[in-house]
Design a protein around this motif. Structure first.
Motif, PDB file in Angstrom:
ATOM      1  N   TYR A  42     -32.199  41.751  10.705  1.00  0.00           N
ATOM      2  CA  TYR A  42     -32.641  40.880  11.795  1.00  0.00           C
ATOM      3  C   TYR A  42     -33.811  39.995  11.348  1.00  0.00           C
ATOM      4  O   TYR A  42     -33.808  38.780  11.531  1.00  0.00           O
ATOM      5  CB  TYR A  42     -33.037  41.775  12.976  1.00  0.00           C
ATOM      6  CG  TYR A  42     -33.777  41.105  14.093  1.00  0.00           C
ATOM      7  CD1 TYR A  42     -33.093  40.364  15.042  1.00  0.00           C
ATOM      8  CD2 TYR A  42     -35.155  41.226  14.195  1.00  0.00           C
ATOM      9  CE1 TYR A  42     -33.770  39.757  16.076  1.00  0.00           C
ATOM     10  CE2 TYR A  42     -35.838  40.617  15.225  1.00  0.00           C
ATOM     11  CZ  TYR A  42     -35.147  39.881  16.170  1.00  0.00           C
ATOM     12  OH  TYR A  42     -35.825  39.282  17.186  1.00  0.00           O
ATOM     13  N   LYS A  43     -34.780  40.604  10.680  1.00  0.00           N
ATOM     14  CA  LYS A  43     -35.959  39.855  10.229  1.00  0.00           C
ATOM     15  C   LYS A  43     -35.558  38.841   9.155  1.00  0.00           C
ATOM     16  O   LYS A  43     -36.051  37.716   9.119  1.00  0.00           O
ATOM     17  CB  LYS A  43     -36.996  40.818   9.641  1.00  0.00           C
ATOM     18  CG  LYS A  43     -37.784  41.577  10.684  1.00  0.00           C
ATOM     19  CD  LYS A  43     -38.887  42.379  10.007  1.00  0.00           C
ATOM     20  CE  LYS A  43     -39.494  43.405  10.942  1.00  0.00           C
ATOM     21  NZ  LYS A  43     -40.156  44.486  10.190  1.00  0.00           N
ATOM     22  N   LEU A  45     -32.659  37.411   8.715  1.00  0.00           N
ATOM     23  CA  LEU A  45     -31.936  36.281   9.314  1.00  0.00           C
ATOM     24  C   LEU A  45     -32.911  35.313   9.971  1.00  0.00           C
ATOM     25  O   LEU A  45     -32.745  34.094   9.890  1.00  0.00           O
ATOM     26  CB  LEU A  45     -30.929  36.790  10.355  1.00  0.00           C
ATOM     27  CG  LEU A  45     -29.650  37.415   9.797  1.00  0.00           C
ATOM     28  CD1 LEU A  45     -28.892  38.138  10.900  1.00  0.00           C
ATOM     29  CD2 LEU A  45     -28.757  36.366   9.162  1.00  0.00           C
ATOM     30  N   ASN A  46     -33.925  35.859  10.601  1.00  0.00           N
ATOM     31  CA  ASN A  46     -34.951  35.026  11.217  1.00  0.00           C
ATOM     32  C   ASN A  46     -35.613  34.139  10.164  1.00  0.00           C
ATOM     33  O   ASN A  46     -35.762  32.930  10.347  1.00  0.00           O
ATOM     34  CB  ASN A  46     -35.988  35.941  11.876  1.00  0.00           C
ATOM     35  CG  ASN A  46     -36.996  35.152  12.691  1.00  0.00           C
ATOM     36  OD1 ASN A  46     -36.665  34.119  13.267  1.00  0.00           O
ATOM     37  ND2 ASN A  46     -38.232  35.626  12.713  1.00  0.00           N
TER      38      ASN A  46
ATOM     39  N   GLY B  38     -25.133  32.505  12.103  1.00  0.00           N
ATOM     40  CA  GLY B  38     -26.347  33.229  11.714  1.00  0.00           C
ATOM     41  C   GLY B  38     -27.221  33.521  12.926  1.00  0.00           C
ATOM     42  O   GLY B  38     -27.734  34.630  13.081  1.00  0.00           O
ATOM     43  N   ILE B  39     -27.374  32.518  13.780  1.00  0.00           N
ATOM     44  CA  ILE B  39     -28.208  32.686  14.980  1.00  0.00           C
ATOM     45  C   ILE B  39     -27.558  33.687  15.940  1.00  0.00           C
ATOM     46  O   ILE B  39     -28.231  34.556  16.505  1.00  0.00           O
ATOM     47  CB  ILE B  39     -28.447  31.314  15.671  1.00  0.00           C
ATOM     48  CG1 ILE B  39     -29.334  30.446  14.769  1.00  0.00           C
ATOM     49  CG2 ILE B  39     -29.076  31.484  17.043  1.00  0.00           C
ATOM     50  CD1 ILE B  39     -29.376  28.981  15.156  1.00  0.00           C
ATOM     51  N   TYR B  42     -28.128  37.110  14.610  1.00  0.00           N
ATOM     52  CA  TYR B  42     -29.531  37.441  14.817  1.00  0.00           C
ATOM     53  C   TYR B  42     -29.770  37.935  16.251  1.00  0.00           C
ATOM     54  O   TYR B  42     -30.378  38.984  16.484  1.00  0.00           O
ATOM     55  CB  TYR B  42     -30.358  36.190  14.513  1.00  0.00           C
ATOM     56  CG  TYR B  42     -31.795  36.245  14.905  1.00  0.00           C
ATOM     57  CD1 TYR B  42     -32.731  36.896  14.119  1.00  0.00           C
ATOM     58  CD2 TYR B  42     -32.242  35.632  16.077  1.00  0.00           C
ATOM     59  CE1 TYR B  42     -34.061  36.934  14.483  1.00  0.00           C
ATOM     60  CE2 TYR B  42     -33.563  35.664  16.449  1.00  0.00           C
ATOM     61  CZ  TYR B  42     -34.478  36.316  15.646  1.00  0.00           C
ATOM     62  OH  TYR B  42     -35.785  36.365  16.011  1.00  0.00           O
ATOM     63  N   LYS B  43     -29.237  37.190  17.219  1.00  0.00           N
ATOM     64  CA  LYS B  43     -29.411  37.551  18.630  1.00  0.00           C
ATOM     65  C   LYS B  43     -28.715  38.877  18.937  1.00  0.00           C
ATOM     66  O   LYS B  43     -29.229  39.721  19.673  1.00  0.00           O
ATOM     67  CB  LYS B  43     -28.828  36.466  19.531  1.00  0.00           C
ATOM     68  CG  LYS B  43     -29.689  35.228  19.635  1.00  0.00           C
ATOM     69  CD  LYS B  43     -29.078  34.267  20.657  1.00  0.00           C
ATOM     70  CE  LYS B  43     -29.714  32.896  20.586  1.00  0.00           C
ATOM     71  NZ  LYS B  43     -28.828  31.874  21.163  1.00  0.00           N
ATOM     72  N   ASN B  46     -30.635  41.773  17.701  1.00  0.00           N
ATOM     73  CA  ASN B  46     -31.771  41.978  18.595  1.00  0.00           C
ATOM     74  C   ASN B  46     -31.340  42.810  19.812  1.00  0.00           C
ATOM     75  O   ASN B  46     -31.991  43.795  20.168  1.00  0.00           O
ATOM     76  CB  ASN B  46     -32.307  40.616  19.042  1.00  0.00           C
ATOM     77  CG  ASN B  46     -33.582  40.748  19.844  1.00  0.00           C
ATOM     78  OD1 ASN B  46     -34.391  41.636  19.594  1.00  0.00           O
ATOM     79  ND2 ASN B  46     -33.753  39.882  20.817  1.00  0.00           N
TER      80      ASN B  46
END
Lengths: 199, 199
Positions: A42-43, A45-46, B38-39, B42-43, B46
């Motif tokens: 997650y980090k 990808l951020n 990718g986004i 990521y979400k 999370n």
């Protein structure tokens, strides 16, 4: 089957290259069991989404405006540009250690069948660059497919217009292969383009 | 080879099951080219990290304290518990539509070689549950490996202590297979455990 949140992760994982429904499910359960890795991913990808953009010169991915290769004065001095289809090709060529010049990434190939024109990939930008930069040699490292060859011919045509030496990476038998297992076309090329052994 | 941010993503992707160095690099370039995915990933991660926890009854992953299966009164009424090794096994068994009771996930198997004891997996918790709950039948659906068998025998022992009917999913020839290609042990079981055809 599970719930929306988990199904959503599986759905996204399935869109990644080489990951089918079974692998997506396996990775999902792995991430749920190993939350530390999930958080790391997650980090990461951020970081990627916020900090990585494309080099203004070669279009490779970089954290800077101009990538490390394009801003390396030693490499610039060679006045060589190796044209490739994808960033992964740059990684592969860099690993050989046989090229010290600059790269240019097309992000694709010309393809009359799929309707991909020179303006759809970075070919027009490449032409503008060859028009104004002093380039000694263009090395074409596109794939040895029909599309790769069409693209190669197109680039060779541009180079001819601007009087730039142009070369194509060699066709031939792969290292470590047995002659009898090599396809007809490759073997033909390896004979036509044979080189003299000097004693 | 690239830079820390990109290398880090590749490093993490490589730790996922079934993903080697080449696939990790391919996925990394894919995510850089397709930022939207990718986004989304990521979400989704999370969501997973924040909202998913384990069911207090069966230890499956859920957004609630008690999962949908364990809180379903119809399923509770069957008084059957199917013991499996992993959440993925629950998905597989649910897809068959042949089981309507509850599940219990061990998260592993007993393994004398690897030093995995009953306290390392959820076996002691299972024993406590069988001690106090009214359970008509325990169906053991652990793998047909040495470790799966050891675990199965251990669970059967517990059930015997508490006078609970216990069964093991059947060994036999897989559906659609040719007899000549089936291994010796499986074929032996399929003959020993043959069933009468009733007209």
């Amino acid at each position: 089957m599970y719930n929306n949140i988990i199904d959503n992760l599986v759905k996204i994982l399935k869109t990644l290259p080489g990951i089918g429904p079974k692998s997506a499910q396996r990775i999902m359960f792995f991430l749920l069991k190993n939350k530390k890795i999930g958080i790391d991913l997650y980090k990461s990808l951020n970081d990627i989404m916020l900090k990585i953009n494309q080099c203004a010169m070669c279009f490779n991915f970089t954290v800077k405006d101009i990538c490390n290769i394009c801003s390396n004065q030693e490499r610039i001095n060679y006045k060589q540009i190796c044209v490739v289809e994808n960033p992964a090709d740059v990684v592969a060529i860099e690993q050989t250690g046989q090229f010290s010049g600059l790269y240019f990434i097309l992000f694709g190939c010309l393809s009359p069948i799929d309707g991909i024109k020179s303006s759809d990939i970075n070919l027009n930008i490449l032409e503008n660059r060859l028009k104004k930069d002093v380039v000694k040699e263009v090395i074409i490292a596109t794939s040895s497919t029909v599309e790769g060859e069409i693209t190669s011919n197109y680039i060779a045509g541009i180079c001819k217009n601007y009087n730039i030496t142009v070369s194509r990476i060699a066709y031939g038998i792969p290292v470590g292969s047995e002659i009898e297992s090599i396809d007809f076309n490759t073997l033909s090329y390896s004979i036509i383009r044979r080189y003299k052994i000097n004693f």
